[in-house]
Design a protein around this motif. Structure first.
Motif, PDB file in Angstrom:
ATOM      1  N   ILE A  13      92.084  99.077   6.915  1.00 40.05           N
ATOM      2  CA  ILE A  13      91.165 100.001   7.602  1.00 40.05           C
ATOM      3  C   ILE A  13      90.559  99.331   8.825  1.00 40.05           C
ATOM      4  N   LEU A  14      90.149  98.077   8.663  1.00 35.32           N
ATOM      5  CA  LEU A  14      89.544  97.346   9.777  1.00 35.32           C
ATOM      6  C   LEU A  14      90.550  97.118  10.899  1.00 35.32           C
ATOM      7  N   ILE A  15      91.780  96.802  10.536  1.00 33.79           N
ATOM      8  CA  ILE A  15      92.829  96.579  11.542  1.00 33.79           C
ATOM      9  C   ILE A  15      93.128  97.886  12.295  1.00 33.79           C
ATOM     10  N   GLU A  16      93.169  98.989  11.564  1.00 33.37           N
ATOM     11  CA  GLU A  16      93.414 100.285  12.200  1.00 33.37           C
ATOM     12  C   GLU A  16      92.315 100.634  13.195  1.00 33.37           C
ATOM     13  N   SER A  17      91.080 100.243  12.870  1.00 36.99           N
ATOM     14  CA  SER A  17      89.943 100.603  13.732  1.00 36.99           C
ATOM     15  C   SER A  17      89.831  99.723  14.975  1.00 36.99           C
ATOM     16  N   LEU A  18      90.440  98.523  14.947  1.00 43.09           N
ATOM     17  CA  LEU A  18      90.252  97.556  16.028  1.00 43.09           C
ATOM     18  C   LEU A  18      90.598  98.097  17.421  1.00 43.09           C
ATOM     19  N   PRO A  19      91.754  98.737  17.623  1.00 39.28           N
ATOM     20  CA  PRO A  19      92.054  99.218  18.982  1.00 39.28           C
ATOM     21  C   PRO A  19      91.077 100.283  19.467  1.00 39.28           C
ATOM     22  N   ASN A  58      83.600 117.880  10.650  1.00 37.99           N
ATOM     23  CA  ASN A  58      82.821 118.324   9.500  1.00 37.99           C
ATOM     24  C   ASN A  58      81.850 117.227   9.076  1.00 37.99           C
ATOM     25  N   GLY A  59      80.570 117.453   9.347  1.00 40.70           N
ATOM     26  CA  GLY A  59      79.550 116.471   9.005  1.00 40.70           C
ATOM     27  C   GLY A  59      79.273 116.373   7.525  1.00 40.70           C
ATOM     28  N   LYS A  60      79.887 117.235   6.713  1.00 43.50           N
ATOM     29  CA  LYS A  60      79.705 117.155   5.266  1.00 43.50           C
ATOM     30  C   LYS A  60      80.561 116.051   4.649  1.00 43.50           C
ATOM     31  N   ARG A  61      81.463 115.472   5.457  1.00 46.92           N
ATOM     32  CA  ARG A  61      82.270 114.356   4.969  1.00 46.92           C
ATOM     33  C   ARG A  61      81.527 113.040   5.196  1.00 46.92           C
ATOM     34  N   SER A  62      81.514 112.197   4.196  1.00 46.58           N
ATOM     35  CA  SER A  62      80.820 110.919   4.301  1.00 46.58           C
ATOM     36  C   SER A  62      81.424 110.070   5.425  1.00 46.58           C
ATOM     37  N   HIS A  63      80.573 109.524   6.281  1.00 45.72           N
ATOM     38  CA  HIS A  63      80.971 108.688   7.419  1.00 45.72           C
ATOM     39  C   HIS A  63      81.951 109.413   8.351  1.00 45.72           C
ATOM     40  N   ALA A  64      81.708 110.705   8.552  1.00 49.96           N
ATOM     41  CA  ALA A  64      82.590 111.529   9.386  1.00 49.96           C
ATOM     42  C   ALA A  64      82.736 110.968  10.792  1.00 49.96           C
ATOM     43  N   LEU A  65      81.656 110.449  11.325  1.00 49.23           N
ATOM     44  CA  LEU A  65      81.653 109.932  12.695  1.00 49.23           C
ATOM     45  C   LEU A  65      82.642 108.781  12.854  1.00 49.23           C
ATOM     46  N   LEU A  66      82.608 107.833  11.932  1.00 48.87           N
ATOM     47  CA  LEU A  66      83.503 106.677  12.009  1.00 48.87           C
ATOM     48  C   LEU A  66      84.949 107.079  11.750  1.00 48.87           C
ATOM     49  N   LEU A  67      85.151 107.988  10.810  1.00 51.28           N
ATOM     50  CA  LEU A  67      86.513 108.422  10.491  1.00 51.28           C
ATOM     51  C   LEU A  67      87.173 109.124  11.674  1.00 51.28           C
ATOM     52  N   GLU A  68      86.395 109.876  12.441  1.00 50.47           N
ATOM     53  CA  GLU A  68      86.968 110.574  13.589  1.00 50.47           C
ATOM     54  C   GLU A  68      87.264 109.617  14.735  1.00 50.47           C
ATOM     55  N   LEU A  69      86.366 108.684  14.996  1.00 52.74           N
ATOM     56  CA  LEU A  69      86.523 107.793  16.147  1.00 52.74           C
ATOM     57  C   LEU A  69      87.501 106.647  15.905  1.00 52.74           C
ATOM     58  N   PHE A  70      87.557 106.134  14.684  1.00 53.17           N
ATOM     59  CA  PHE A  70      88.224 104.856  14.456  1.00 53.17           C
ATOM     60  C   PHE A  70      89.458 104.917  13.564  1.00 53.17           C
ATOM     61  N   THR A  71      89.998 106.110  13.304  1.00 55.77           N
ATOM     62  CA  THR A  71      91.233 106.203  12.538  1.00 55.77           C
ATOM     63  C   THR A  71      92.292 106.948  13.347  1.00 55.77           C
ATOM     64  N   ASP A  72      93.557 106.674  13.051  1.00 57.27           N
ATOM     65  CA  ASP A  72      94.655 107.271  13.809  1.00 57.27           C
ATOM     66  C   ASP A  72      94.701 108.790  13.667  1.00 57.27           C
TER      67      ASP A  72
END
Length: 290
Positions: A7-13, A267-281
């Motif tokens: 997960i951390l490696i995926e978020s790095l770029p 969807n803000g009802k998902r936990s850590h939605a902000l990070l999941l949208e910005l930092f995942t493929d």
């Protein structure tokens, strides 16, 4: 099974790509009332700041306003997502948004190690507003109707130097969507609209609109993960996008027209939605690009 390291490696770029850039987040819906989601949001925003991204938060507060109005025996009315606002309602809106809600968000971010500062759009002339009239058309065969919603405004100008000063001093601005008119009158402004205008004025890299749905759905009810603004306009014309999603998409168009690179509806009802949208493929919502 995906490991923490994966997960951390995926978020790095993505962290590298957004470093030093501004991200405007409209915070609202269920994420503002669920205690766990409120904590997640505060941590997410704080993390963005710590890794070199500049978050600017614009918040709503509709449910909180409705609770106070209900105790007063006032029934809220909405037209195209805009709250009909007389002077009595405006007093409640300003008290709740600029007071209780704004300061609670600031306190939660600060308790998680961030350095947040709360602002109303009236502070320092941050948001210059003008009266809005709402055009409603039942269908294409009927003439449009012009509705006066009272003390509801649109953004005329954003005084960005206030926000820039806070960002440069490592603060996280948290902004209540209330503006002042040229004669000092107070206007209630839709939070999505304020966020779109602030994102455009700041030349933000991203505008993120947190909602209570997964994003924009296609004609089959499936989530659209990425789409160009032109295709989105065609979907509105074809009645694929309807109801309350239309103004959100229109605000996205406005932000893109003023230089924002991409707009995300999540969807803000998902936990850590902000990070999941910005930092995942794959992200979790709908990405709109010019």
């Amino acid at each position: 099974m995906t490991s923490v390291a994966d997960i951390l490696i995926e978020s790095l770029p993505y962290i590298r790509r957004f470093y030093g850039l501004t991200v405007v987040v409209k915070y609202g819906g269920h994420a503002m009332v669920d205690e766990k989601l409120k904590e997640d949001f505060a941590r997410d925003v704080t993390l963005l700041k710590f890794i070199g991204i500049n978050p600017v938060v614009v918040h709503g507060g509709g449910p909180q306003i409705n609770r106070v109005l209900d105790r007063m025996g006032v029934r809220p009315t909405f037209v195209r997502g805009m709250r009909m606002t007389d002077e009595e309602t405006m007093d409640v809106v300003e008290m709740v948004l600029g007071g209780k809600v704004n300061k609670a968000i600031v306190a939660q971010i600060n308790s998680n190690g961030g350095h947040a500062v709360g602002l109303s759009g009236k502070d320092g002339g941050l948001i210059l507003a003008e009266k809005m009239h709402i055009t409603v058309q039942e269908n294409r065969d009927t003439p449009p109707e012009i509705i006066d919603p009272g003390l509801v405004g649109r953004v005329k100008n954003i005084k960005t130097d206030i926000i820039h000063t806070l960002i440069q001093n490592n603060f996280i601005p948290v902004i209540a969507p209330v503006g002042a008119g040229a004669s000092g009158e107070t206007y209630n402004i839709n939070a999505d609209l304020v966020a779109a205008n602030i994102a455009g004025a700041l030349s933000a890299s991203r505008l993120i609109l947190m909602t209570d749905v997964d994003g924009v759905l296609d004609a089959h009810g499936d989530l659209i993960t990425s789409v160009e603004a032109g295709d989105m306009k065609a979907m509105i014309e074809a009645d694929v996008i309807t109801g309350g999603m239309i103004p959100k998409v229109e605000y996205a168009f406005e932000a893109l027209a003023h230089g924002v690179e991409k707009v995300h509806i999540i969807n803000g009802k998902r936990s850590h939605a902000l990070l999941l949208e910005l930092f995942t493929d794959s992200g979790i919502g709908t990405e709109i690009k010019a």
